[in-house]
Scaffold this motif. Structure first.
Motif: not given
Length: 935
Positions: A353-360, A458-464, A498-506
């Motif tokens: 979807p076309e939604v805004n997403v923020a880091r955790t 690492g924001a670019t990698q996290w959002f990707g 979010r769990v996947f992105a946090d686990t690998n890039f946060t």
């Protein structure tokens, strides 16, 4: 040599014979010893102080007969005649009338409370002994009309008569005549640079304007702390406290508090003292995860519970401000980029979807250890060159510690250092002092920007990773026959992504990667990449006063005085726009005051006038006139009325700040600040003040879909650049005895002109408010929000009253009750973008009950406070603070043989946690036990 020795022996023996020794004791009317009583030979400065057992020894060169006076706060003064050497003199002091207690702050001259031309609150040695809080500073909240906002275990903010914030620049705090404010921020950091309870002589609070005598910023009130003079209070005293802080979020944590004071009189001319205290504990946790979205000015913000969406911005969560929208993207666009790069299969982006997403983001507890620490040291050398009360004092005061401070953001104050060094020459009728204040922010940092700049890495990698995981999750749902567009299903997919992105890039809190990144960010003062606060600002002050009453044969009390203050701002561009060197400016003032008593000293007239000049503003004058009349046979009914004015110079932040707090960039209004570079933008202060739209018109424009008109700031009548603020206050009051009650009542009405305000404005980044290019910028979101310092054109008034009753119940029980009413009179519609920030309950009730001698050597004290709900307005958020009831209590036991007092007590005994302000922690309970020796 044989000739000289007999001569010396003769003179020495004559000297010894000329000495007169007086011994004795001091007890109260219950035959209990009274420590700390001043024993003075009348007509001289020779004296001593009773010890813990009430005993004293006085040695003097005076030859009998002479008179000796015993005096102590809270007791009637007694006088006895000494007619012979080695005479024993025993005093019995009766409990005194609080109306006869001596205060100095109201008129800069000693006078009884009943004679004070304005309302005044007093807290002394006896009050400290029976305080129901482990920290005497927070116990000040039990005084009439006084608020103490608790935001930290070590940093609490005192205020009177409304308009309160933690950064309370409207309220002045003086310690032994020295302004206790941080020179870079213009407010006192609680009692961090104050006094140890062992060294407190008295605390006096004057609610309302006091600029006529004390200059700019003595606007809403002033607090005076005076320490014990080593000539009067000598010997060694100490205390130790320990206990628990109890909070739902933080759990149970132990704290320790230790203090020692040593003072010695070397001769009639030399004395010295040193006091030291150390407190360490765990601070209150702040854990508000809700999101506060900007609502209409003057109201509470809308609240979205945690987690309301993929771009949730929790109040006490930091780093979740880093979002795709900041770069003009949404999650679908990121997925399209991944698809174009071959990372996602063709067509996968259609499921996103076309939604805004923020880091955790990180919780506040992840970004601070909540270490609360306070170290205070105070050293003085006192010299009396002429053997009377004329005294030269050289002093150094050092405060160091760690705390939490809440302003536009939440700040971890780490290893903060504040010093004051003073040289003073004073006597009965004059003082001349100079002192300097040196501030060092140590390892302090902004917790919001710590989270933001850690999450930029690492924001670019996290959002990707988030977009890829979302596409995969949606594909699995679709393949299984489900509907990935169902709102509940979308929430599950977002959670998994979010769990996947946090686990690998946060980096996770506690991990080596987290610690390394945290240390890197908090040691970097560049707000674009770091969060360290740099502040090495200094303040130099000189002031003096002379009272001509002796030269005028006491016909009247006539004082003149003046002061000079110089600021040197030095934050290396991290707080102020001083990136190219320190910013220096000054202000000065002078005053005159006359006091005349008439009608058999029943009528007292006090008039004063002060003139002040700040480098950036025209001179300001502050007149004050008060009348006091004592009626009744024994002057037991005392009426007063006063007209006084106060003014407030814009503080250092309002003039020279240039600070990005994420939601907005704070920009000062000094003419020299307008063309200085501002952080994280190509705009300047001139753009903020002269090329911006009002926030209310932008909100209306967005809500209407762009059909309403945008209003330029300059077209609303706003004062473009901040000017001085002025208050005119009318007070009436009564102090006296009505039957068994001591009554203290005052009412006030205050009118503010040019009320200094912070306003949010919206500035086009490339366009102009003078043509359609500015409208296009707003429509496209190409704007910068600034927080500017200016003045409101609206009429702002406040009024209220305080009434207090105190009495003895069953002879020995001290009972007191007081009620405070405070009301803001302001029409929001007259200035829609202005937040007055009154931040004060309309109704407050306080009750106290105690007995210092419930039975032999045993006493107790109970304090209860109730306040109704109120709106808290601040740049961090606006919200309604609920009503609360808080009960504190203590019991104490004295062991004279050990010269000790033991105390056990607790605060907020009901256990219901409360907030003083939005964004601050919920305050739990505190339980303590203390041991005080020889004080």
């Amino acid at each position: 040599m044989k000739t000289i020795l007999p001569i010396l022996a003769f003179f020495f023996s004559g000297f010894c014979l000329s000495q007169t020794t007086v011994k004795g004791s001091v007890v109260d009317d219950n035959n209990q010893p009274i420590p700390g009583v001043n024993i003075v030979i009348i007509g001289t400065s020779t004296g001593t102080v009773s010890d813990f057992d009430g005993n004293f020894i006085l040695t003097t060169n005076e030859t009998p007969p002479f008179s000796v006076q015993a005096s102590s706060v809270g007791f009637e003064t007694a006088i006895q005649e000494v007619t012979a050497n080695n005479q024993t003199v025993d005093f019995i002091l009766n409990e005194g009338n609080k109306l006869d207690e001596i205060v100095i702050s109201a008129s800069r001259t000693p006078e009884s409370v009943r004679e004070s031309p304005v309302t005044i609150e007093r807290f002394d040695i006896k009050d400290i002994k029976f305080a129901s809080s482990p920290n005497f500073y927070t116990s000040l909240e039990n005084l009439k009309g006084v608020d103490v906002h608790q935001g930290s275990l070590t940093f609490n903010s005192v205020n009177t008569r409304g308009f309160a914030t933690y950064a309370n620049t409207r309220f002045v705090q003086l310690v032994d005549g020295m302004d206790n404010a941080l020179p870079g921020l213009n407010f006192a950091l609680g009692n961090i640079l104050g006094l140890s309870e062992l060294d407190i002589n008295s605390v006096e609070i004057l609610p309302g304007a006091s600029s006529a005598l004390y200059g700019a910023n003595a606007f809403n009130g002033i607090l005076f702390m005076t320490s014990k003079n080593p000539f009067d209070y000598h010997g060694v005293s100490a205390y130790y406290k320990t206990g628990l802080t109890v909070q739902d979020e933080a759990g149970d944590n132990q704290f320790h508090d230790f203090g020692v004071r040593a003072a010695h009189v070397f001769s009639d001319k030399f004395a010295a003292k040193a006091s030291f205290s150390y407190m360490r504990g765990t601070d209150w946790y702040a854990s508000d995860n809700n999101q506060y979205t900007l609502g209409p000015v003057g109201t509470a913000d809308a609240i979205q519970p945690f987690r309301s969406g993929p771009a949730h911005d929790g109040l006490n969560i930091y780093g979740d401000e880093v979002s795709l929208a900041a770069n003009g993207l949404n999650l679908n666009q990121v997925a399209q980029q991944l698809e174009a790069g071959g990372i996602l299969p063709p067509g996968a982006s259609m499921l996103v979807p076309e939604v805004n997403v923020a880091r955790t983001g990180y919780r506040e507890s992840d970004l601070t250890d909540y270490k609360a620490e306070s170290i205070k040291a105070y050293f003085t050398l006192n010299y009396r060159p002429f053997g009377d009360n004329t005294e030269i004092v050289l002093s150094s005061k050092i405060g160091k510690g760690s705390s939490i401070y809440q302003g536009a953001n939440r700040y971890a104050i780490k290893d903060f250092d504040l010093q004051q060094h003073k040289l003073e020459f004073k006597g009965d009728n004059f003082f001349l002092r100079g002192y300097t204040t040196i501030e060092n922010a140590g390892n302090s940092y902004d917790m919001r920007f710590t989270g933001i700049n850690m999450n930029k890495v690492g924001a670019t990698q996290w959002f990707g990773a988030y977009a890829a995981a979302y596409a995969q999750g949606a594909g699995q749902i679709l393949a299984g026959g489900g509907n990935p567009n169902d709102p509940a299903t979308q929430s599950q997919i977002h959670a998994g992504a979010r769990v996947f992105a946090d686990t690998n890039f946060t980096p996770q809190p506690g991990s080596p990667e987290f610690k390394a990144l945290f240390n890197k960010v908090t040691s970097d003062p560049d707000v674009t990449t770091g969060s360290k606060l740099v502040d090495n600002t200094k303040m130099h002050i000189g002031e003096g006063n002379y009272n001509f009453k002796d030269l005028l044969n006491n016909v009247m009390d006539l004082q003149i005085g003046g002061s000079y203050r110089e600021y040197s701002l030095n934050s290396s561009g991290s707080v102020f726009t001083d990136y190219d060197g320190s910013i220096d400016y000054h202000e000065y003032g002078a005053y005159i005051q006359g006091i005349k008593k008439l009608m058999d000293d029943r009528l007292k007239i006090t008039a004063s006038l002060r003139l002040d000049k700040n480098e950036f503003f025209d001179p300001r004058h502050s007149p004050r006139l008060s009348l006091g009349y004592s009626a009744g046979e024994n002057k037991e009914h005392n009426f007063r009325a006063s007209f006084q004015t106060g003014f407030r110079n814009p503080h250092t932040q309002a003039l020279f700040i240039g600070f990005d707090v994420s939601r907005a960039i704070l920009v000062g209004a000094a003419p020299d600040n307008l063309d200085r570079d501002l952080p994280n933008t190509d705009l300047t202060g001139r753009d903020a003040y002269f090329n911006s739209y009002t926030l209310s018109s932008v909100l209306a424009f967005q809500a209407s879909g762009g059909t309403t008109q945008l209003m330029p700031v300059r077209g609303t009548g706003i004062t473009p650049l901040v000017e001085q603020e002025k208050v005119t206050a009318f007070d009436v009051g009564y102090r006296g005895k009505l039957g068994i009650f001591t009554v203290d009542f005052n009412a006030y009405y205050s009118t503010y002109n040019n009320f200094i305000a912070e306003k949010l404005v919206v500035t086009p980044k490339t366009g102009s408010v003078n043509d359609a290019t500015g409208v296009l910028d707003v429509a496209g979101g190409n704007v910068q929000i600034f927080n500017v310092f200016t003045n409101s054109s609206a009429d702002v008034n406040s009024y209220g009253g305080v009434v207090g009753l105190s009495t003895k119940i069953a002879k020995d029980y001290d009972f007191g009750v007081n009620y405070t009413y405070a009301k803001l009179d302001f029409d929001q519609a007259s200035d829609p973008d202005f937040s007055a920030g009154f931040n004060t309950p309309e109704h407050k009730i306080k009750v106290s009950l105690g007995n210092s001698q419930l039975f032999k050597n045993f006493g107790f004290n109970i304090n209860a406070r109730w306040s109704d709900e109120y709106l808290w307005q601040a740049s961090i958020a606006n919200a309604v603070i609920p009503s609360r009831t808080v009960v504190d209590a203590q019991i104490n036991y004295t062991i004279p043989s050990m010269k000790s007092v033991f105390k056990v007590g607790g605060t907020n005994l009901g256990g219901k946690e409360f907030q003083s302000a939005i964004g601050s922690p919920f305050i739990g309970s505190q339980y303590f036990i203390s041991w005080t020796i020889n004080n």
